[in-house]
Design an enzyme around this catalytic site. Structure first.
Site, PDB file in Angstrom:
ATOM      1  CB  THR A   1      -0.863  -0.051   1.282  1.00  0.00           C
ATOM      2  OG1 THR A   1      -1.789  -1.103   1.140  1.00  0.00           O
ATOM      3  CG2 THR A   1      -1.590   1.246   1.553  1.00  0.00           C
TER       4      THR A   1
ATOM      5  NE  ARG B   1      -9.691  -6.873   3.794  1.00  0.00           N
ATOM      6  CZ  ARG B   1      -8.610  -6.101   3.757  1.00  0.00           C
ATOM      7  NH1 ARG B   1      -8.372  -5.341   2.717  1.00  0.00           N
ATOM      8  NH2 ARG B   1      -7.765  -6.096   4.754  1.00  0.00           N
TER       9      ARG B   1
ATOM     10  N   GLY C   1     -10.528  -2.889   3.645  1.00  0.00           N
ATOM     11  CA  GLY C   1      -9.501  -2.813   4.687  1.00  0.00           C
ATOM     12  C   GLY C   1      -9.518  -1.462   5.377  1.00  0.00           C
ATOM     13  CG  ASP C   2      -5.872  -0.249   7.226  1.00  0.00           C
ATOM     14  OD1 ASP C   2      -5.769  -1.145   6.348  1.00  0.00           O
ATOM     15  OD2 ASP C   2      -4.907   0.453   7.573  1.00  0.00           O
TER      16      ASP C   2
END
Ligand code: ASP
Length: 354
Positions: A196, A224, A226-227
Site C-alpha cells: 500500500t 471486503r 480494509g483500513d
C-alpha cells in the site's frame, strides 16, 4: 526619480524580503510509505532494491518540491501518491493485488488537517488515480465515503481519467492469487510485503494532510474493505495533533482505529504538556505551543502499533507532527519508506534498522 525608486522598493524589494523571511522561518516536513511486510534482505537482489529506492526517492522528491515552494500539504500528499499509483511495484492503482474473483478493487482516502474534511473511495475498478477521486469526494460532494459503482458514476460525471480494468493487472500479482488458491495460504503469506502507499505532510503554513491508496489484500472477497479508505483507521489528519497513514493487516488497524488513536494520544499529550484543557478557545489551533519532541511522537506511534501487535496484526505507520517531526513505526522486518524536511533530512529506507 526618488519617488519612483521608493515605489520600486515598496512594490518589489520589500515583499521579496518578507517572503524570504517567511521561507527561512517556516518548517515543512513529509513522510511516505510504500507498504510494510516480511520482505527479507537475502531474497532481494541489488537491482530490485535500487529500483524500489529510486521509486521512493522520486515520489518523496515530488512531495518535497511542492512543500519547498510553499505549496499545501494536501498537494504534496497527492504529488507523492499519484506516481506510486502508476508504478506496478506498489499495491495501489496499477500493480494492485487481485480479489478472489480475479479483479482489482481499489481503495483510497485523503484528509485535510485544517478542517478535518475527508474523502474516501472503496472498490473502484476503472479509476486510474483513486487518490484524486477521494479528494474530489472531499471537495466536491456532501459525503465522505463512496463505494463501487456509485463512486465510478461520481467520477464519470466529473471527467475523471477512466482506464480499462486490465490497466491494473500485473503478472506478479496474478501469480500471488494463484499461489494463494493452490497452496491454501493466507494473503499475508503470499503478499509478503503489503505494498500500500501513503503520505503525510506538514506545509509551511502549518497545515497537515494525510492520504493512503491500496488494492487491499490478495484474494479478498465478499466486498471486503480494509483500513486504508477508512478515515480514522488507515488515514487521519488534524492540525491540532498529527497526520497518519497506515499499512498492514487492515482488519486489526480498523479494530484499533490506529490513525485517529495516534492523533488523539498526540492531542492529549500536548494538552498535558501544558496542563491545560484541549483547544479551550475552540479555534482549532494546536492544543499547545510546546511542541512534542520526536521521541514522544515515536513513543505514541509505537504504543498504538503495540496494540495492533497484541491483537495479532502487523504493519506500520508514518506520522508527521505539527512541529514537523516525521516518524515511522512498524513491527514487520521492513517498510518501504522515506522522509524529508526543511531541516535537510532526506532519506529512503526499506529494512528495519536502516
Ligand atoms: N492495509 C491494507 C488493507 O488491509 C493492506 C496494505 O497495507 O497493504 O487493505
Amino acid at each position: 526619480m526618488r519617488i519612483l525608486g521608493t515605489l520600486f522598493a515598496l512594490l518589489f524589494l520589500l515583499p521579496a524580503a518578507a517572503a524570504a523571511h517567511e521561507t527561512a522561518d517556516a518548517r515543512w516536513s513529509i513522510a511516505i510509505h510504500g507498504g510494510a511486510g516480511t520482505m527479507d534482505r537475502e531474497s532481494m537482489t541489488g537491482e530490485q532494491r535500487a529500483a524500489y529506492e529510486a521509486a521512493l526517492q522520486a515520489a518523496l522528491d515530488a512531495g518535497a518540491e511542492v512543500l519547498r515552494n510553499g505549496g499545501s500539504a494536501l498537494d504534496a500528499v497527492k504529488a507523492v501518491i499519484v506516481p506510486m499509483e502508476d508504478d506496478p511495484k506498489f499495491n495501489a492503482g496499477r500493480g494492485a493485488v487481485f480479489t478472489w474473483e480475479g479483479a482489482n478493487e481499489l481503495d483510497a482516502s485523503i484528509m485535510d488537517g485544517r478542517d478535518r474534511s475527508a474523502g474516501a473511495v472503496t472498490g473502484v475498478r476503472t479509476i486510474r488515480h483513486p487518490i484524486l477521486l477521494a479528494d474530489a469526494v472531499r471537495t466536491d460532494s456532501p459525503h465522505v465515503f463512496l463505494s463501487g459503482a456509485g463512486a465510478e458514476e461520481f467520477a464519470l460525471e466529473r471527467d475523471f481519467e477512466i482506464v480499462p480494468p486490465e490497466w491494473f493487472h500485473t503478472e506478479r500479482r496474478r501469480e500471488a492469487l494463484e499461489r494463494m488458491k493452490a497452496e491454501q495460504v493466507s494473503a499475508v503469506d503470499v503478499d509478503h510485503k503489503f505494498g500500500t502507499v501513503g503520505a503525510v505532510a506538514l506545509d509551511m503554513h502549518g497545515n497537515l494532510a494525510a492520504g493512503t491508496s491500496t488494492g487491499g489484500m490478495t484474494g479478498k472477497r465478499w466486498g471486503r474493505i480494509g483500513d486504508s479508505p477508512v478515515i480514522g483507521a488507515g488515514t487521519y489528519a488534524d492540525n491540532r495533533a498529527c497526520a497518519v497513514s497506515a499499512t498492514g493487516s487492515g482488519e486489526y488497524f480498523i479494530r484499533v482505529g490506529v490513525a485517529q488513536e495516534i492523533c488523539t494520544r498526540m492531542r492529549m499529550a500536548g494538552a498535558m504538556a501544558l496542563d491545560v484543557g484541549d483547544d479551550t478557545d475552540g479555534s482549532g489551533a494546536p492544543a499547545t505551543d510546546v511542541p512534542l519532541t520526536g521521541a514522544i511522537v515515536q513513543r505514541i506511534a509505537d504504543s498504538v502499533m503495540a496494540e495492533v501487535g497484541a491483537l495479532g496484526g502487523e504493519g506500520g505507520v508514518i506520522v508527521v507532527s505539527p512541529s514537523g517531526e516525521a516518524v515511522f513505526s512498524f513491527d514487520t522486518p521492513g517498510m518501504y519508506r522515506g522522509r524529508a524536511t526543511s531541516e535537510g533530512v532526506n532519506e529512503v529506507a526499506i529494512f528495519a534498522g536502516e
